[in-house]
Design a protein around this motif. Sequence first.
Motif, PDB file in Angstrom:
ATOM      1  N   TRP A  91       0.881  -1.241   0.021  1.00 21.84           N
ATOM      2  CA  TRP A  91       0.018  -0.014  -0.039  1.00 21.84           C
ATOM      3  C   TRP A  91       0.955   1.275  -0.013  1.00 21.84           C
ATOM      4  O   TRP A  91       0.322   2.324  -0.284  1.00 21.84           O
ATOM      5  CB  TRP A  91      -0.882   0.136   1.324  1.00 21.84           C
ATOM      6  N   LEU A  92       2.035   1.092   0.625  1.00 15.90           N
ATOM      7  CA  LEU A  92       2.932   2.308   0.817  1.00 15.90           C
ATOM      8  C   LEU A  92       3.053   3.367  -0.465  1.00 15.90           C
ATOM      9  O   LEU A  92       2.638   4.544  -0.421  1.00 15.90           O
ATOM     10  CB  LEU A  92       4.275   2.073   1.408  1.00 15.90           C
ATOM     11  N   PRO A  93       3.424   2.637  -1.388  1.00  8.91           N
ATOM     12  CA  PRO A  93       3.489   3.811  -2.704  1.00  8.91           C
ATOM     13  C   PRO A  93       2.419   4.314  -3.109  1.00  8.91           C
ATOM     14  O   PRO A  93       2.354   5.631  -4.015  1.00  8.91           O
ATOM     15  CB  PRO A  93       4.223   2.926  -3.980  1.00  8.91           C
ATOM     16  N   LEU A  94       1.268   4.039  -2.820  1.00  8.04           N
ATOM     17  CA  LEU A  94      -0.094   4.472  -3.156  1.00  8.04           C
ATOM     18  C   LEU A  94      -0.778   5.481  -1.933  1.00  8.04           C
ATOM     19  O   LEU A  94      -1.795   5.628  -2.033  1.00  8.04           O
ATOM     20  CB  LEU A  94      -1.058   3.559  -3.580  1.00  8.04           C
ATOM     21  N   ALA A  95       0.276   5.529  -1.124  1.00  9.44           N
ATOM     22  CA  ALA A  95      -0.299   6.554   0.025  1.00  9.44           C
ATOM     23  C   ALA A  95      -1.253   5.586   0.798  1.00  9.44           C
ATOM     24  O   ALA A  95      -2.346   6.353   1.403  1.00  9.44           O
ATOM     25  CB  ALA A  95      -0.755   7.842  -0.268  1.00  9.44           C
ATOM     26  N   PHE A  96      -1.245   4.499   1.066  1.00  9.06           N
ATOM     27  CA  PHE A  96      -2.221   3.507   1.516  1.00  9.06           C
ATOM     28  C   PHE A  96      -3.640   3.576   0.997  1.00  9.06           C
ATOM     29  O   PHE A  96      -4.640   3.174   1.971  1.00  9.06           O
ATOM     30  CB  PHE A  96      -2.255   3.771   3.203  1.00  9.06           C
ATOM     31  N   VAL A 147      -2.658  16.783   6.606  1.00  7.00           N
ATOM     32  CA  VAL A 147      -1.233  16.819   6.017  1.00  7.00           C
ATOM     33  C   VAL A 147      -1.695  17.195   4.621  1.00  7.00           C
ATOM     34  O   VAL A 147      -2.841  17.416   4.321  1.00  7.00           O
ATOM     35  CB  VAL A 147      -0.687  15.411   5.825  1.00  7.00           C
ATOM     36  N   ASN A 148      -0.575  18.099   4.115  1.00  9.10           N
ATOM     37  CA  ASN A 148      -0.722  18.004   2.767  1.00  9.10           C
ATOM     38  C   ASN A 148      -0.657  16.692   1.898  1.00  9.10           C
ATOM     39  O   ASN A 148       0.411  16.151   1.859  1.00  9.10           O
ATOM     40  CB  ASN A 148       0.538  19.160   2.199  1.00  9.10           C
ATOM     41  N   PHE A 149      -1.664  16.245   1.405  1.00 11.64           N
ATOM     42  CA  PHE A 149      -1.891  14.940   0.750  1.00 11.64           C
ATOM     43  C   PHE A 149      -0.834  14.783  -0.443  1.00 11.64           C
ATOM     44  O   PHE A 149      -0.121  13.663  -0.415  1.00 11.64           O
ATOM     45  CB  PHE A 149      -3.222  14.508   0.513  1.00 11.64           C
ATOM     46  N   ARG A 150      -0.828  15.885  -1.130  1.00 14.92           N
ATOM     47  CA  ARG A 150       0.336  15.579  -2.256  1.00 14.92           C
ATOM     48  C   ARG A 150       1.716  15.362  -2.049  1.00 14.92           C
ATOM     49  O   ARG A 150       2.219  14.487  -2.339  1.00 14.92           O
ATOM     50  CB  ARG A 150      -0.033  16.745  -3.244  1.00 14.92           C
ATOM     51  N   LYS A 151       1.950  16.260  -0.929  1.00 15.29           N
ATOM     52  CA  LYS A 151       3.420  16.061  -0.330  1.00 15.29           C
ATOM     53  C   LYS A 151       3.412  14.766   0.485  1.00 15.29           C
ATOM     54  O   LYS A 151       4.435  14.097   0.249  1.00 15.29           O
ATOM     55  CB  LYS A 151       3.647  17.150   0.530  1.00 15.29           C
ATOM     56  N   PHE A 152       2.567  14.314   1.102  1.00 14.39           N
ATOM     57  CA  PHE A 152       2.506  12.976   1.875  1.00 14.39           C
ATOM     58  C   PHE A 152       2.751  11.678   0.736  1.00 14.39           C
ATOM     59  O   PHE A 152       3.313  10.895   1.107  1.00 14.39           O
ATOM     60  CB  PHE A 152       1.164  12.938   2.648  1.00 14.39           C
ATOM     61  N   TRP A 153       2.010  11.853  -0.401  1.00 12.63           N
ATOM     62  CA  TRP A 153       2.068  10.918  -1.229  1.00 12.63           C
ATOM     63  C   TRP A 153       3.291  10.861  -1.992  1.00 12.63           C
ATOM     64  O   TRP A 153       3.810   9.731  -2.022  1.00 12.63           O
ATOM     65  CB  TRP A 153       1.064  11.205  -2.267  1.00 12.63           C
ATOM     66  N   LEU A 205       9.833   7.117   0.008  1.00 15.53           N
ATOM     67  CA  LEU A 205       9.966   5.991   0.954  1.00 15.53           C
ATOM     68  C   LEU A 205      10.238   4.740   0.693  1.00 15.53           C
ATOM     69  O   LEU A 205      11.091   3.997   0.938  1.00 15.53           O
ATOM     70  CB  LEU A 205       9.252   6.121   2.240  1.00 15.53           C
ATOM     71  N   SER A 206       9.228   4.428  -0.429  1.00 13.69           N
ATOM     72  CA  SER A 206       9.138   3.102  -1.049  1.00 13.69           C
ATOM     73  C   SER A 206      10.319   2.827  -1.801  1.00 13.69           C
ATOM     74  O   SER A 206      10.997   1.762  -1.701  1.00 13.69           O
ATOM     75  CB  SER A 206       7.890   2.989  -1.872  1.00 13.69           C
ATOM     76  N   VAL A 207      11.028   3.816  -2.432  1.00 13.53           N
ATOM     77  CA  VAL A 207      12.067   3.623  -3.281  1.00 13.53           C
ATOM     78  C   VAL A 207      13.181   3.235  -2.455  1.00 13.53           C
ATOM     79  O   VAL A 207      13.972   2.598  -2.593  1.00 13.53           O
ATOM     80  CB  VAL A 207      12.543   4.699  -4.053  1.00 13.53           C
ATOM     81  N   VAL A 208      13.323   4.153  -1.447  1.00 15.14           N
ATOM     82  CA  VAL A 208      14.550   3.914  -0.220  1.00 15.14           C
ATOM     83  C   VAL A 208      14.487   2.703   0.232  1.00 15.14           C
ATOM     84  O   VAL A 208      15.567   2.068   0.363  1.00 15.14           O
ATOM     85  CB  VAL A 208      14.537   5.141   0.714  1.00 15.14           C
ATOM     86  N   LEU A 209      13.254   2.302   0.629  1.00 17.12           N
ATOM     87  CA  LEU A 209      13.086   0.756   1.585  1.00 17.12           C
ATOM     88  C   LEU A 209      13.409  -0.200   0.510  1.00 17.12           C
ATOM     89  O   LEU A 209      14.087  -1.393   0.915  1.00 17.12           O
ATOM     90  CB  LEU A 209      11.938   0.669   1.972  1.00 17.12           C
ATOM     91  N   THR A 210      13.228  -0.044  -0.562  1.00 18.14           N
ATOM     92  CA  THR A 210      13.404  -1.206  -1.859  1.00 18.14           C
ATOM     93  C   THR A 210      15.033  -1.116  -1.824  1.00 18.14           C
ATOM     94  O   THR A 210      15.454  -2.031  -1.776  1.00 18.14           O
ATOM     95  CB  THR A 210      12.716  -0.707  -3.094  1.00 18.14           C
ATOM     96  N   PHE A 211      15.533  -0.140  -2.004  1.00 20.24           N
ATOM     97  CA  PHE A 211      17.051   0.245  -2.268  1.00 20.24           C
ATOM     98  C   PHE A 211      17.800  -0.616  -1.269  1.00 20.24           C
ATOM     99  O   PHE A 211      18.832  -1.361  -1.290  1.00 20.24           O
ATOM    100  CB  PHE A 211      17.733   1.482  -2.408  1.00 20.24           C
ATOM    101  N   MET A 212      17.368  -0.165   0.045  1.00 19.95           N
ATOM    102  CA  MET A 212      18.002  -0.779   1.278  1.00 19.95           C
ATOM    103  C   MET A 212      17.662  -2.249   1.438  1.00 19.95           C
ATOM    104  O   MET A 212      18.801  -3.107   2.077  1.00 19.95           O
ATOM    105  CB  MET A 212      17.381  -0.014   2.541  1.00 19.95           C
ATOM    106  N   SER A 213      16.769  -2.865   0.858  1.00 19.65           N
ATOM    107  CA  SER A 213      16.405  -4.268   1.137  1.00 19.65           C
ATOM    108  C   SER A 213      17.390  -5.122   0.339  1.00 19.65           C
ATOM    109  O   SER A 213      17.287  -6.327   0.166  1.00 19.65           O
ATOM    110  CB  SER A 213      14.912  -4.449   0.698  1.00 19.65           C
ATOM    111  N   ASN A 214      18.048  -4.418  -0.752  1.00 16.96           N
ATOM    112  CA  ASN A 214      18.936  -5.112  -1.808  1.00 16.96           C
ATOM    113  C   ASN A 214      18.197  -6.158  -2.340  1.00 16.96           C
ATOM    114  O   ASN A 214      18.690  -7.301  -2.246  1.00 16.96           O
ATOM    115  CB  ASN A 214      20.384  -5.415  -1.001  1.00 16.96           C
TER     116      ASN A 214
END
Length: 554
Positions: free
Chosen positions: A296-301, A372-378, A384-393
């Motif tokens: 759900w994360l990349p679609l802001a849940f 929150v400003n939803f656009r900025k949150f999205w 965050l999804s990209v960063v977590l993906t990278f960190m998971s190698n």
Amino acid sequence: MELSELKKPGVRMAIASASLFFGLTLIFILHRYYSFYADFDQGIFNQVFWNGIHGRFFQSSLSSSLSTNVVHDGDVPEVFYHRLGQHFTPALLLWLPLYALFPSPATLSVLQVTLITAAGLVLYVLARVHVQPQIAALITASYYGANAVIGPTLTNFHDSSQLPLFVFSLLLAMEKRLWWLFWPLAVLILAIREDSGVVLFGVGFYLVVSRRHPQVGLATCCLSFGYMLVLTNLIMPLFSEDISRRFMIERFGQYAEGDRATTLDIIWGIISQPLRLVGELFSPFWGTLKYLLGQWLPLAFIPALSGSAWAIAGFPFLKLFLGQGDSVLAINIRYALTVIPGLFYGTILWWGHRQRLHQSQDINTLAPRWPVNFRKFWVACIALSVVLTFMSNPNRTFSFIIPDSIQPWVYVSLPQRWQHVREDIRPLLVQVPDDASVSATTYLVPHLSGRREILRFPDHILLRNDDRQVESVDYVIADLWQLREYQVAFRRDRDRLQQSMTLIDQMLGNRSYGLKEIKNGVILLQKGAESPQDKIEAWRAFRRNVDSLLRPPA
């Protein structure tokens, strides 16, 4: 799409996202292949394609080594084994002409990136049916930033890479009421893999419960469910017993009795054990919750709030959650792609409903009333999804940047890796004739898989050839340096290293194979050859070094 449409900010953002995704993933996946991190499955698919362009469709000695006849009955792998008994994947024939032009495992990696990138562009067009360009562009960016998209892209080639493109195209055809296109795409989805009908069934279920096209939905459900039952119970068993003796038991054996089960047995076992069903759905609880949040994360849940997303993706989720094994909840492998179409289409419908309800073009007005400003949150969620993906190698794609293990420390730098490839691996690979039979360690398999007879070492060195005769392979090539570097942190690599050295000692001891070359832990053996004394001494020195590493401390 008209030329004027291409100049709009939403379209430019979608194209920019697609271009960035395509460029980066292509670089990383090709680096993964050429630096010898692509492994066994890449070799399987390459051999299937290689056999295909030589008229031996869906045959693979590598797949045979995983068959129930070999795994459970102790039989010898066969070069004429038909993989359709394990996975029914006729859609792969679509790409056979491309492979015939560029016959290489790297071609399959390029194809995978292209298919998944193209799916995102179709997704943008699909989103524009319901929402304004700004939201459609963010949904597209979410797709390219999703862990469940990036991870399965940066791995060995797999048949599920076709799924997002075919399903998004089918949904677009449904939106445009192009039924002449809808039904061929439905057939193509079924042809991807024996279980892809679960995704199509979810689409049909949505069309029924939403009352948009109930008759089409009912026909889609009947087609997908009937196809899966006939295929897995009548057609696939004609090729082998793998579906009942291996795959059903390994994935859903908790619902069956005995050492074999059909899909009908599993379905009845699930229905007749409701308490077990509920337990499997929520077990492990934190693992399941973490998996859902990752999806759900990349679609802001938003998919968690969309009934349409649950309707379409619910059945693929159900298949994953009811299964057993670590891979069902692994977001970086191909199974994660099965829920992507439902989650993203459900999100499109959710935003479209809000847009019609509020008659607004502003994301913050349409979004849930969060402080929150939803656009900025999205955008932050995508980042965050990209960063977590990278960190998971994912699939060791970024091992040249990220250590594979912190405690104990395991890290192979980029210069070290490429020096090993250039000086140790490639000089030995070129010594294996193209028409020779060979057994190779996991990471060498893809680069040698364009041949009729190949196995994985140390699992197998015997195979049954086209004359139905059992023979040992002509060559054995093993990268023990790779196993030595990783064995300190990974038990599987440690076990394979020990098995490999023991088997090599036996082969040299009985002189069935001669040591042709050894370079920094990369070993090349040839059947019936003599072993020069200097090579034997080099082998003994390497073995003493490894023994000192494997020996437990006093």
